[in-house]
Motif scaffolding. Structure first.
Motif, PDB file in Angstrom:
ATOM      1  N   UNK A  50      34.777  31.622  44.494  1.00  0.00           N
ATOM      2  CA  UNK A  50      34.617  31.103  45.859  1.00  0.00           C
ATOM      3  C   UNK A  50      35.663  30.045  46.207  1.00  0.00           C
ATOM      4  N   UNK A  51      36.061  29.203  45.228  1.00  0.00           N
ATOM      5  CA  UNK A  51      37.034  28.147  45.540  1.00  0.00           C
ATOM      6  C   UNK A  51      38.474  28.627  45.364  1.00  0.00           C
ATOM      7  N   UNK A  52      38.633  29.833  44.808  1.00  0.00           N
ATOM      8  CA  UNK A  52      39.990  30.341  44.602  1.00  0.00           C
ATOM      9  C   UNK A  52      40.626  30.830  45.890  1.00  0.00           C
ATOM     10  N   UNK A  53      39.804  31.091  46.900  1.00  0.00           N
ATOM     11  CA  UNK A  53      40.329  31.595  48.160  1.00  0.00           C
ATOM     12  C   UNK A  53      40.550  33.087  48.189  1.00  0.00           C
ATOM     13  N   UNK A  54      40.170  33.782  47.097  1.00  0.00           N
ATOM     14  CA  UNK A  54      40.340  35.230  47.066  1.00  0.00           C
ATOM     15  C   UNK A  54      39.336  35.945  47.953  1.00  0.00           C
ATOM     16  N   UNK A  55      38.189  35.309  48.177  1.00  0.00           N
ATOM     17  CA  UNK A  55      37.127  35.908  48.985  1.00  0.00           C
ATOM     18  C   UNK A  55      36.784  34.952  50.111  1.00  0.00           C
ATOM     19  N   UNK A  56      36.600  35.487  51.305  1.00  0.00           N
ATOM     20  CA  UNK A  56      36.268  34.663  52.462  1.00  0.00           C
ATOM     21  C   UNK A  56      34.895  34.024  52.283  1.00  0.00           C
ATOM     22  N   UNK A  57      34.711  32.779  52.726  1.00  0.00           N
ATOM     23  CA  UNK A  57      33.385  32.135  52.650  1.00  0.00           C
ATOM     24  C   UNK A  57      32.327  32.872  53.450  1.00  0.00           C
ATOM     25  N   UNK A  58      32.752  33.673  54.431  1.00  0.00           N
ATOM     26  CA  UNK A  58      31.785  34.460  55.187  1.00  0.00           C
ATOM     27  C   UNK A  58      31.195  35.577  54.343  1.00  0.00           C
ATOM     28  N   UNK A  59      31.888  35.955  53.282  1.00  0.00           N
ATOM     29  CA  UNK A  59      31.400  36.995  52.387  1.00  0.00           C
ATOM     30  C   UNK A  59      30.704  36.387  51.179  1.00  0.00           C
ATOM     31  N   UNK A  60      31.350  35.425  50.553  1.00  0.00           N
ATOM     32  CA  UNK A  60      30.787  34.751  49.390  1.00  0.00           C
ATOM     33  C   UNK A  60      30.888  33.243  49.599  1.00  0.00           C
ATOM     34  N   UNK A  61      29.798  32.590  49.949  1.00  0.00           N
ATOM     35  CA  UNK A  61      29.849  31.137  50.154  1.00  0.00           C
ATOM     36  C   UNK A  61      30.044  30.416  48.834  1.00  0.00           C
TER      37      UNK A  61
END
Length: 288
Positions: A50-61
């Motif tokens: 989640x903190x790596x920025x690979x996945x949007x927070x809208x998908x994985x908070x």
């Protein structure tokens, strides 16, 4: 799993060779330690992704946002706000649906397990209905029973009834041939054989079906709320998802899973109390 250790005659101190079973290292670790390590690795992986920025927070908070929302929902439940009302609505649907599923499932299970008509004519239709996508029945239940609690209870019972039917029918066949012959030799009636032999012998299989149903009934009630409206947690999840509030969706799902765990634990406790002569299955599932 266990490892087979071969001991020679000299090592064992006897004339013949023997096989000795020893526990593997994973079996010697207490269950709570294994569960804690696994959960820690899961949370660490979640936070890293989640903190790596690979996945949007809208998908994985982020984990911190989800934990904060878990605390907010928990405080809302304790304070008696609208979330507590929604939780009780879903819990009521689950409990009533489960009770109906038990009543219908046991009746059909006895019919299938005790009669030739039930085994040959009724069981194929039950299997055919169970193979259908049960979620697709939600609009039908809504059209038949309305947008109230009735349609959600019906869907919850409909989804969870099949394991109870199978567990009950299988349990009635659990008694051995020698036990059945013994009851025939003392000229016990069919009802006496059912009550005094088949039902007690089949309780472990019956409770296995109850355990499966206790989990699926929660999904049935929530699915009914998602597809047919309502005032429970399913409706809160739908509203949060529409607002792209992913942490709220995650936190509500976690609390629903706790409801499922509570249902499963209640059935396991009942099995431990009533099936006291066969506690091996329940003790194996108890945390060490």
């Amino acid at each position: 799993m266990t490892d087979q250790v071969y001991l020679s005659a000299e090592t064992a101190g006897i004339s013949d060779t023997v096989w000795v079973e020893t526990k593997s290292w994973s079996a010697r670790v207490p269950r709570w330690v294994s569960m804690t390590v696994l959960m820690a690795l899961f949370l660490l992986g979640w936070q890293t992704v989640s903190i790596s920025g690979l996945v949007s927070p809208l998908i994985l908070p982020t984990l911190s946002d989800t934990l904060a929302d878990l605390e907010f929902v928990g405080r809302s439940l304790v304070s008696g706000s609208y979330m507590l009302t929604a939780f009780w609505v879903t819990a009521s649907e689950v409990l009533v649906g489960f009770a109906i599923a038990v009543a219908v499932g046991v009746s059909l299970g006895v019919l299938v397990g005790e009669t030739t008509f039930g085994e040959r004519a009724v069981m194929p239709y039950i299997v055919a209905i169970d193979t259908m996508p049960k979620i697709a029945f939600a609009p039908l239940f809504v059209s038949w029973l309305g947008f109230g609690i009735g349609s959600k209870v019906a869907l919850a019972a409909f989804i969870s009834v099949f394991p109870i039917v199978v567990g009950t029918a299988a349990g009635l066949h659990a008694a051995s041939a020698n036990e059945r012959m013994l009851f025939q030799s003392i000229r016990a009636s069919r009802l006496q054989t059912l009550v005094m032999l088949k039902i007690p012998s089949g309780l472990p299989q019956f409770f296995t079906g109850l355990k499966i149903a206790s989990i699926s009934v929660v999904g049935g009630a929530v699915a009914g709320e998602l597809l047919g409206g309502g005032k429970g947690f399913g409706e809160l999840i739908r509203a949060a998802a529409a607002q792209l509030d992913t942490p709220r969706v995650f936190s509500l799902i976690i609390y629903l899973s706790l409801l499922g765990v509570l249902m499963f634990g209640l059935v396991s406790w009942m099995q431990y109390k009533f099936v006291f002569w066969d506690r091996s299955s329940t003790t194996r599932s108890t945390p060490q």
